[in-house]
Design an enzyme around this catalytic site. Structure first.
Site, PDB file in Angstrom:
ATOM      1  N   ARG A 125     -59.641 -51.273 -10.362  1.00 53.37           N
ATOM      2  CA  ARG A 125     -58.408 -51.801  -9.771  1.00 53.37           C
ATOM      3  C   ARG A 125     -58.766 -52.818  -8.699  1.00 53.37           C
ATOM      4  NH1 ARG A 125     -57.128 -46.336 -10.892  1.00 53.37           N
ATOM      5  NH2 ARG A 125     -55.259 -46.169 -12.208  1.00 53.37           N
ATOM      6  N   HIS A 177     -58.125 -42.962 -14.867  1.00 51.94           N
ATOM      7  CA  HIS A 177     -56.751 -42.506 -15.027  1.00 51.94           C
ATOM      8  C   HIS A 177     -56.647 -41.072 -14.550  1.00 51.94           C
ATOM      9  CE1 HIS A 177     -55.589 -45.734 -18.219  1.00 51.94           C
ATOM     10  NE2 HIS A 177     -55.450 -46.155 -16.978  1.00 51.94           N
ATOM     11  N   TYR A 207     -64.209 -31.315 -12.222  1.00 55.45           N
ATOM     12  CA  TYR A 207     -65.301 -31.099 -13.159  1.00 55.45           C
ATOM     13  C   TYR A 207     -65.672 -32.386 -13.886  1.00 55.45           C
ATOM     14  CZ  TYR A 207     -67.779 -29.424 -17.314  1.00 55.45           C
ATOM     15  OH  TYR A 207     -68.685 -29.248 -18.314  1.00 55.45           O
ATOM     16  N   ARG A 250     -57.981 -54.542 -17.159  1.00 54.73           N
ATOM     17  CA  ARG A 250     -58.167 -53.140 -17.540  1.00 54.73           C
ATOM     18  C   ARG A 250     -57.636 -52.895 -18.950  1.00 54.73           C
ATOM     19  NH1 ARG A 250     -58.836 -49.374 -13.660  1.00 54.73           N
ATOM     20  NH2 ARG A 250     -57.135 -47.996 -14.332  1.00 54.73           N
ATOM     21  N   HIS A 269     -54.775 -57.131 -13.085  1.00 55.32           N
ATOM     22  CA  HIS A 269     -54.701 -55.755 -13.581  1.00 55.32           C
ATOM     23  C   HIS A 269     -54.816 -55.722 -15.096  1.00 55.32           C
ATOM     24  CE1 HIS A 269     -53.703 -51.507 -12.850  1.00 55.32           C
ATOM     25  NE2 HIS A 269     -53.114 -51.552 -14.032  1.00 55.32           N
ATOM     26  N   LYS A 273     -57.053 -36.504   0.106  1.00 52.10           N
ATOM     27  CA  LYS A 273     -57.771 -35.560   0.962  1.00 52.10           C
ATOM     28  C   LYS A 273     -58.702 -34.653   0.164  1.00 52.10           C
ATOM     29  CE  LYS A 273     -53.974 -35.524   4.331  1.00 52.10           C
ATOM     30  NZ  LYS A 273     -52.906 -34.722   4.960  1.00 52.10           N
TER      31      LYS A 273
END
Length: 412
Positions: free
Chosen positions: A243, A365, A375, A342, A339, A277
């Site tokens: 991005r 995404h 994971y 992408r 953009h 966060k």
């Protein structure tokens, strides 16, 4: 003897310093205070007790108006209602309504939600409410607002062509009403049923380069007469299809040349403030050509914090707007946007047989399953390295007249 207008006007305080009480009829009297102020009072009995009702202040409340209020009070008495008690109840209701207006609860909702937003976004949200919603229904008790009333407000925004703004306002109003429901201040959300009554924004797909457009685009980039830094940033965008905000904010500390890896921290990713966060960084494998571009950039900005420092304020990153303007100068205004790189890469890589899951991980995404997201942050890394190396070679080949680049084996 009943009072007259002149008698009320010319009434003077008692010379002894006492309250002068001038009777009218049916319990109404005008009290002239030692200070000269004049008040209307009504004496009445309810449930066997004598009581006094404040009617108003003279001359703001005229003799005629005082009598009308007296007569209204007498009607209540005839129905068995204490006019004084009713007055107190109305004051309490008005006081509760004043703190339960739509605007009051909307500001409460904003305070509750905005700690998870970027400050600029929080300011924009409340500014839009102040501009479009509060002037119309801000002072209304939240429990009294009906769907049709809110629909009229939102349609004014809609009719001005601001469909996206209208949609967001409806969503935010719904959030306000839901808070009011949870706190017992209203029973329903009048914004909820309006979805089908309002227009929807017809979204346009990002303008992306097609496979056959890439050679001419690379030729236009080669001809571009802007700064070298901007040209290299454009090439990095094409090579990594990240991005533009992530690229503009990139720091040298995020680049590991030995591992050929760019680690984008969560605070630079396109995430909600709350998600930032706990979100992991996004790992971007760097093809050999991308590393070459970065080494050249290090000769330009290597002594700066940012890979692409702002020309006027070197301590800050380059504005993403710089790339948009460069694209326009290259002749691609209305034909492609940054953009869209992408989308171009995703389409070609999918058509070329690469693992769709690896492509999605490379595009960063959002993963709906939070445990799986943690994971997966490095999942498919070997495939992604091979894919990014192939992609860089493919792009270079398009600059050489569309050279065919063989698809790498899964073991590569």
């Amino acid at each position: 003897m009943p009072l007259t207008d002149n008698g009320c006007k010319n009434a003077m305080p008692d010379p002894d310093g006492k309250i002068r009480k001038m009777s009218d009829a049916l319990g109404l009297s005008l009290w002239v205070m030692p200070t000269g102020r004049k008040y209307w009072r009504m004496k009445y009995r309810h449930s066997g007790k004598e009581k006094l009702l404040a009617i108003g202040v003279y001359p703001e409340t005229s003799l005629k108006a005082a009598r009308e209020k007296r007569d209204e009070a007498r009607l209540l008495l005839a129905e068995g209602t204490d006019p004084g008690a009713k007055r107190k109840e109305e004051k309490i209701t008005a006081r509760i309504a004043a703190v339960n207006t739509f605007e009051a609860i909307a500001r409460e909702w904003h305070d509750k939600e905005s700690h998870e937003w970027h400050p600029a976004h929080a300011a924009n949200v409340i500014a839009a409410m102040e501009r479009h919603i509060f002037p119309a229904i801000g002072a209304r008790p939240v429990s009294e607002i009906k769907p049709l009333e809110l629909l009229e407000v939102l349609r004014r925004v809609e009719s001005a062509g601001n469909i996206d703004t209208m949609k967001r306002l409806r969503q935010r109003c719904s959030g306000v009403f839901r808070l009011a429901i949870l706190t017992g201040r209203c029973d329903s959300d009048p914004a909820a049923p309006l979805v089908g009554a309002l227009k929807t924004q017809q979204s346009e797909p990002r303008k992306a380069l097609k496979r056959e457009d890439i050679p001419e685009f690379l030729a236009a980039l080669d001809r571009y007469d802007g700064t070298r830094q901007t040209k290299l940033m454009m090439e990095m965008m094409l090579l990594t299809f990240t991005r533009v905000g992530e690229m503009a904010a990139a720091r040298w500390s995020e680049i590991n040349f030995d591992a050929a890896l760019w680690t984008i921290p969560p605070e630079h990713r396109k995430l909600t403030e709350k998600a930032k966060k706990t979100a992991p960084p996004h790992l971007v494998p760097l093809a050999p050509r991308a590393l070459e571009v970065l080494r050249e950039l290090s000769q330009i900005s290597g002594n700066r914090e940012h890979i692409f420092p702002n020309r006027n304020e070197p301590s800050r990153p380059m504005s993403p707007e710089t790339l948009r303007r460069a694209l326009h100068r290259m002749g691609y205004k209305g034909k492609a946007d940054i953009h869209g790189f992408r989308s171009t890469a995703s389409t070609i890589l999918n058509e070329s047989g690469f693992n769709p899951d690896a492509i999605e991980r490379q595009l960063a995404h959002a993963e709906k399953n939070e445990v799986r997201a943690v994971y997966n942050r490095a999942e498919y890394m070997d495939e992604r390295r091979a894919m990014m190396t192939w992609w860089a070679a493919y792009v270079a080949g398009q600059g050489e007249g569309g050279k065919v680049i063989p698809f790498p084996s899964r073991a590569a």
